[in-house]
Structure formats: C-alpha cells, structure tokens
Design a protein around this motif. Structure first.
Motif, PDB file in Angstrom:
ATOM      1  N   LEU A   1     -92.816 -27.771  16.279  1.00  0.00           N
ATOM      2  CA  LEU A   1     -92.813 -27.342  14.875  1.00  0.00           C
ATOM      3  C   LEU A   1     -92.380 -25.881  14.724  1.00  0.00           C
ATOM      4  N   ARG A   2     -92.512 -25.122  15.825  1.00  0.00           N
ATOM      5  CA  ARG A   2     -92.124 -23.706  15.775  1.00  0.00           C
ATOM      6  C   ARG A   2     -90.639 -23.526  15.450  1.00  0.00           C
ATOM      7  N   THR A   3     -89.823 -24.458  15.967  1.00  0.00           N
ATOM      8  CA  THR A   3     -88.377 -24.268  15.862  1.00  0.00           C
ATOM      9  C   THR A   3     -87.712 -25.400  15.094  1.00  0.00           C
ATOM     10  N   ILE A   4     -88.497 -26.183  14.363  1.00  0.00           N
ATOM     11  CA  ILE A   4     -87.931 -27.386  13.742  1.00  0.00           C
ATOM     12  C   ILE A   4     -86.911 -27.036  12.650  1.00  0.00           C
ATOM     13  N   GLY A   5     -85.835 -27.798  12.625  1.00  0.00           N
ATOM     14  CA  GLY A   5     -84.768 -27.582  11.657  1.00  0.00           C
ATOM     15  C   GLY A   5     -85.057 -28.272  10.336  1.00  0.00           C
ATOM     16  N   PRO A   6     -84.105 -28.236   9.413  1.00  0.00           N
ATOM     17  CA  PRO A   6     -84.313 -28.817   8.088  1.00  0.00           C
ATOM     18  C   PRO A   6     -84.475 -30.334   8.129  1.00  0.00           C
ATOM     19  N   GLU A   7     -85.157 -30.862   7.141  1.00  0.00           N
ATOM     20  CA  GLU A   7     -85.260 -32.307   6.975  1.00  0.00           C
ATOM     21  C   GLU A   7     -83.869 -32.867   6.660  1.00  0.00           C
ATOM     22  N   PRO A   8     -83.562 -34.060   7.122  1.00  0.00           N
ATOM     23  CA  PRO A   8     -82.222 -34.628   6.908  1.00  0.00           C
ATOM     24  C   PRO A   8     -82.057 -35.199   5.501  1.00  0.00           C
ATOM     25  N   THR A   9     -82.172 -34.325   4.522  1.00  0.00           N
ATOM     26  CA  THR A   9     -82.063 -34.759   3.134  1.00  0.00           C
ATOM     27  C   THR A   9     -81.000 -33.930   2.424  1.00  0.00           C
ATOM     28  N   GLU A  10     -80.512 -34.471   1.344  1.00  0.00           N
ATOM     29  CA  GLU A  10     -79.498 -33.776   0.538  1.00  0.00           C
ATOM     30  C   GLU A  10     -79.963 -32.366   0.180  1.00  0.00           C
TER      31      GLU A  10
ATOM     32  N   ARG B   1     -71.994 -24.053   9.968  1.00  0.00           N
ATOM     33  CA  ARG B   1     -72.210 -22.782  10.655  1.00  0.00           C
ATOM     34  C   ARG B   1     -72.782 -23.006  12.060  1.00  0.00           C
ATOM     35  N   ILE B   2     -73.805 -23.859  12.159  1.00  0.00           N
ATOM     36  CA  ILE B   2     -74.412 -24.058  13.485  1.00  0.00           C
ATOM     37  C   ILE B   2     -73.515 -24.917  14.378  1.00  0.00           C
ATOM     38  N   LEU B   3     -72.782 -25.838  13.793  1.00  0.00           N
ATOM     39  CA  LEU B   3     -71.820 -26.624  14.598  1.00  0.00           C
ATOM     40  C   LEU B   3     -70.808 -25.689  15.254  1.00  0.00           C
ATOM     41  N   GLY B   4     -70.292 -24.766  14.446  1.00  0.00           N
ATOM     42  CA  GLY B   4     -69.256 -23.855  14.920  1.00  0.00           C
ATOM     43  C   GLY B   4     -69.712 -22.947  16.040  1.00  0.00           C
ATOM     44  N   LYS B   5     -71.023 -22.715  16.091  1.00  0.00           N
ATOM     45  CA  LYS B   5     -71.547 -21.799  17.098  1.00  0.00           C
ATOM     46  C   LYS B   5     -71.854 -22.491  18.424  1.00  0.00           C
ATOM     47  N   SER B   6     -71.723 -23.819  18.467  1.00  0.00           N
ATOM     48  CA  SER B   6     -72.199 -24.548  19.648  1.00  0.00           C
ATOM     49  C   SER B   6     -71.085 -25.268  20.397  1.00  0.00           C
ATOM     50  N   ARG B   7     -71.079 -25.114  21.703  1.00  0.00           N
ATOM     51  CA  ARG B   7     -70.144 -25.854  22.535  1.00  0.00           C
ATOM     52  C   ARG B   7     -70.801 -27.104  23.107  1.00  0.00           C
ATOM     53  N   SER B   8     -71.995 -27.394  22.676  1.00  0.00           N
ATOM     54  CA  SER B   8     -72.713 -28.581  23.157  1.00  0.00           C
ATOM     55  C   SER B   8     -72.020 -29.858  22.675  1.00  0.00           C
TER      56      SER B   8
ATOM     57  N   PHE C   1     -76.534 -32.305  20.597  1.00  0.00           N
ATOM     58  CA  PHE C   1     -76.676 -31.346  19.491  1.00  0.00           C
ATOM     59  C   PHE C   1     -77.525 -31.954  18.375  1.00  0.00           C
ATOM     60  N   LEU C   2     -77.237 -33.204  18.033  1.00  0.00           N
ATOM     61  CA  LEU C   2     -77.975 -33.874  16.942  1.00  0.00           C
ATOM     62  C   LEU C   2     -79.396 -34.250  17.353  1.00  0.00           C
ATOM     63  N   LEU C   3     -79.587 -34.488  18.661  1.00  0.00           N
ATOM     64  CA  LEU C   3     -80.940 -34.826  19.118  1.00  0.00           C
ATOM     65  C   LEU C   3     -81.844 -33.598  19.131  1.00  0.00           C
ATOM     66  N   ASN C   4     -81.238 -32.420  19.127  1.00  0.00           N
ATOM     67  CA  ASN C   4     -82.001 -31.171  19.117  1.00  0.00           C
ATOM     68  C   ASN C   4     -82.644 -30.980  17.740  1.00  0.00           C
ATOM     69  N   GLN C   5     -83.970 -31.080  17.710  1.00  0.00           N
ATOM     70  CA  GLN C   5     -84.700 -31.071  16.430  1.00  0.00           C
ATOM     71  C   GLN C   5     -84.637 -29.721  15.712  1.00  0.00           C
ATOM     72  N   SER C   6     -84.195 -28.689  16.431  1.00  0.00           N
ATOM     73  CA  SER C   6     -84.099 -27.387  15.770  1.00  0.00           C
ATOM     74  C   SER C   6     -82.818 -27.287  14.937  1.00  0.00           C
ATOM     75  N   HIS C   7     -81.870 -28.194  15.165  1.00  0.00           N
ATOM     76  CA  HIS C   7     -80.665 -28.192  14.336  1.00  0.00           C
ATOM     77  C   HIS C   7     -80.904 -28.960  13.039  1.00  0.00           C
ATOM     78  N   VAL C   8     -81.359 -30.205  13.209  1.00  0.00           N
ATOM     79  CA  VAL C   8     -81.783 -30.998  12.048  1.00  0.00           C
ATOM     80  C   VAL C   8     -82.907 -31.905  12.554  1.00  0.00           C
ATOM     81  N   ALA C   9     -83.939 -32.061  11.751  1.00  0.00           N
ATOM     82  CA  ALA C   9     -85.127 -32.796  12.191  1.00  0.00           C
ATOM     83  C   ALA C   9     -84.966 -34.293  11.961  1.00  0.00           C
ATOM     84  N   GLY C  10     -85.561 -35.071  12.842  1.00  0.00           N
ATOM     85  CA  GLY C  10     -85.761 -36.484  12.543  1.00  0.00           C
ATOM     86  C   GLY C  10     -84.900 -37.494  13.254  1.00  0.00           C
ATOM     87  N   LEU C  11     -83.746 -37.060  13.799  1.00  0.00           N
ATOM     88  CA  LEU C  11     -82.874 -38.030  14.463  1.00  0.00           C
ATOM     89  C   LEU C  11     -83.328 -38.248  15.898  1.00  0.00           C
TER      90      LEU C  11
END
Length: 278
Positions: A130-139, A149-156, A161-171
């Motif tokens: 919960l310390r680093t959790i990203g936004p809920e996957p909602t509109e 912005r975060i996609l552009g910064k990552s070479r992952s 990348f999507l499984l990382n809950q700090s980028h977006v939560a829930g997937l």
DNA sequence: GGCCTTGTTTTTTA
DNA sequence: ATAAAAAACAAGGC
C-alpha cells in the motif's frame, strides 16, 4: 489469483454479510495468517463492530470501531464466506470470526498465502504494497497523461510493467494477458516503445476490462468464489488466459504460451507481434 | 517428489 | 544511485 474485480466482488459480499456485525469471538487455526501477535489481534477485535469494508487495489480494508483497520490480502486463494455458528470448520479455514447474528465469518485459504494485518486507521497506507500503490484502474483515477509519462520512463517489458502495482493497481496475470491481446500489444514490448495510440488504447481497455469483469462478479479460475460461495462468470469471456493452443478469435492463429518475467503468458503471435520501434 | 501456480518482497545484476 | 531482472517466498495439488 483474485485480481481487482474479484476482490471488489468479495468486498461487496462482505458488506452484505459482515457490515454492522459485532465480533463476539475469534478462532485462529493458522497463526501465520495474522501478521500481528495473534493474542493481541484477538483481544483488540473481540467486542468491536465491523463498520464497513473498503478496498484499495487488491487489498481489503475492514473498518472497525475503535479506529482499527484490518488489511486483508487474499493472495492466490484466500476467500471469505459465512456459515452458521457451530457448522464444521473446513481444514483450510484458518480464521473464524464469530459474529453477533449467529454466523461465523470464515477465512479460507488452501495455499495459506493470504495475510491479515491489524493497524490503526489512517496508517494503513504505510504497510507493505500500500506504500507504493498506483492509481485505481478507473477513468477518474488512471489518467492518460500519467500513464504515458510513466510508460516513457520505463524500459521494462510491458507485461511486468502492468503487473507492477505501483504503476496501476489491480491487474494480475489474467487481466494483463487479456488487455494486451485486446490492444494487440506483444507482452515483451518495451514500455517506452508504445505509441500514443497504443497507450491510449491500452488504458481504455484496462479500464473497460476491469469494469466489465467486476460487473460479471469476477473470474473463477481454479477456486475463486465470492462471499456467498458462488463462482464468477467472467471466465467465459477470457480469450487469452488459459487458452493456449486455441485459435485466436480475431485471426485464427493458434495462441502461444511463453514465460515473461517468470510468469506464464498467453498471446497471439500473429495479432501481437514484437515490433522494435522507437 | 519435482514442478507448477501467482502476488509481493527481497536480492542481484546492470 | 537507480531501475530492472531475477530469485525468493508463501504451501498445497498433482
């Protein structure tokens, strides 16, 4: 495997069977489920009332009187259900909350991976993921400019990348494979090589997929059930996950399964080619 | 009985 | 110092 739609489905069930109920006793059959000292956990909660249950990402937050919040993560196979007090306790039921209406709220977890952590309300975001959790996957919470912005910064690769809950939560693994198939993106595509068009489409598909899966009360793979012991219905809608060897509904090519970041990953090699561009 | 499963955390590598 | 990849970990089913 409960991902956000399943956890939300559980939350809604819990609101019906547990909200407003007082805890009159607790039996802990497998101590490691509780991150706190088990006796302190029991003593703190007995006599308290469950005011409501919130959710953030895949975390359930039980709100109790006395400014207590119980963080509950189901991990792979955790589930809640209730039964009449005195009914036989299954061998995989690890925690039993005796409620004041003559029922037991049971926590059942075949793999024993799930955890409960009782903390002071207001401090819950300082614990674990919960310390680093990203936004809920909602509109509303998951904005396109943030995503780009975060996609552009990552070479992952895009899948981890999507499984990382700090980028977006829930997937989790299932919806990740589904949205990448829908968006025709190869799971190994580097995040920073996605075009504006792909990023926008991927975001839309994530938001839509989660909303629809929630509407269908989640996906039942293996043993997921909601708080009433019912299976979800969304597994019938899955195209990628669990469909290795089947033909892609779009192009007829046989779906392939590979490992990406140590995770089983199913995709269509024709619709989702790996293109190195930048 | 070795391997598979997944979400998260920890360790190692680049 | 940082990010990403890899490994570890939880434990039971087959």
């Amino acid at each position: 495997m409960p991902e956000m739609p399943e956890v939300e489905t559980v939350r809604r069930g819990l609101m019906k069977i547990a909200a407003g109920r007082k805890i009159v006793g607790i039996d802990v059959h497998y101590g490691k489920t509780i991150e706190n000292d088990v006796e302190e956990f029991r003593q703190a909660l007995i006599g308290q009332t469950i005011k409501r249950i919130d959710r953030r990402g895949k975390y359930l937050l039980f709100r109790f009187t006395n400014d207590l919040t119980m963080i509950s993560h189901l991990r792979m196979e955790g589930k809640y259900f209730n039964q009449k007090t005195g009914s036989p306790i299954d061998k995989h039921t690890h925690v039993v909350f005796h409620l004041d209406d003559g029922t037991d709220l049971c926590y059942h977890d075949t793999r024993k991976f799930g955890r409960m952590h009782l903390v002071k309300t207001g401090t819950e975001m300082e614990y674990g993921g919960l310390r680093t959790i990203g936004p809920e996957p909602t509109e509303r919470d998951f904005k396109l400019d943030y995503f780009e912005r975060i996609l552009g910064k990552s070479r992952s690769k895009i899948k981890p990348f999507l499984l990382n809950q700090s980028h977006v939560a829930g997937l989790g693994n299932i919806y990740c494979d589904e949205v990448l198939w829908q968006t025709k993106i190869n799971p190994e595509q580097p995040a920073n090589t996605l075009t504006h068009k792909q990023a926008a489409a991927l975001r839309k598909n994530i938001i839509h997929e989660i909303a629809v899966a929630t509407k269908y009360k989640g996906t039942t793979v293996h043993t997921f059930t909601n708080a009433f012991g019912n299976a979800g219905a969304f597994q019938e809608k899955l195209v990628a996950y669990g469909h290795v060897g089947d033909r892609c509904p779009r192009c007829g090519t046989k779906m392939v399964k590979i490992k990406v970041a140590e995770r089983g990953t199913t995709f269509c090699p024709h619709c989702q080619p790996l293109v190195e561009k930048k």
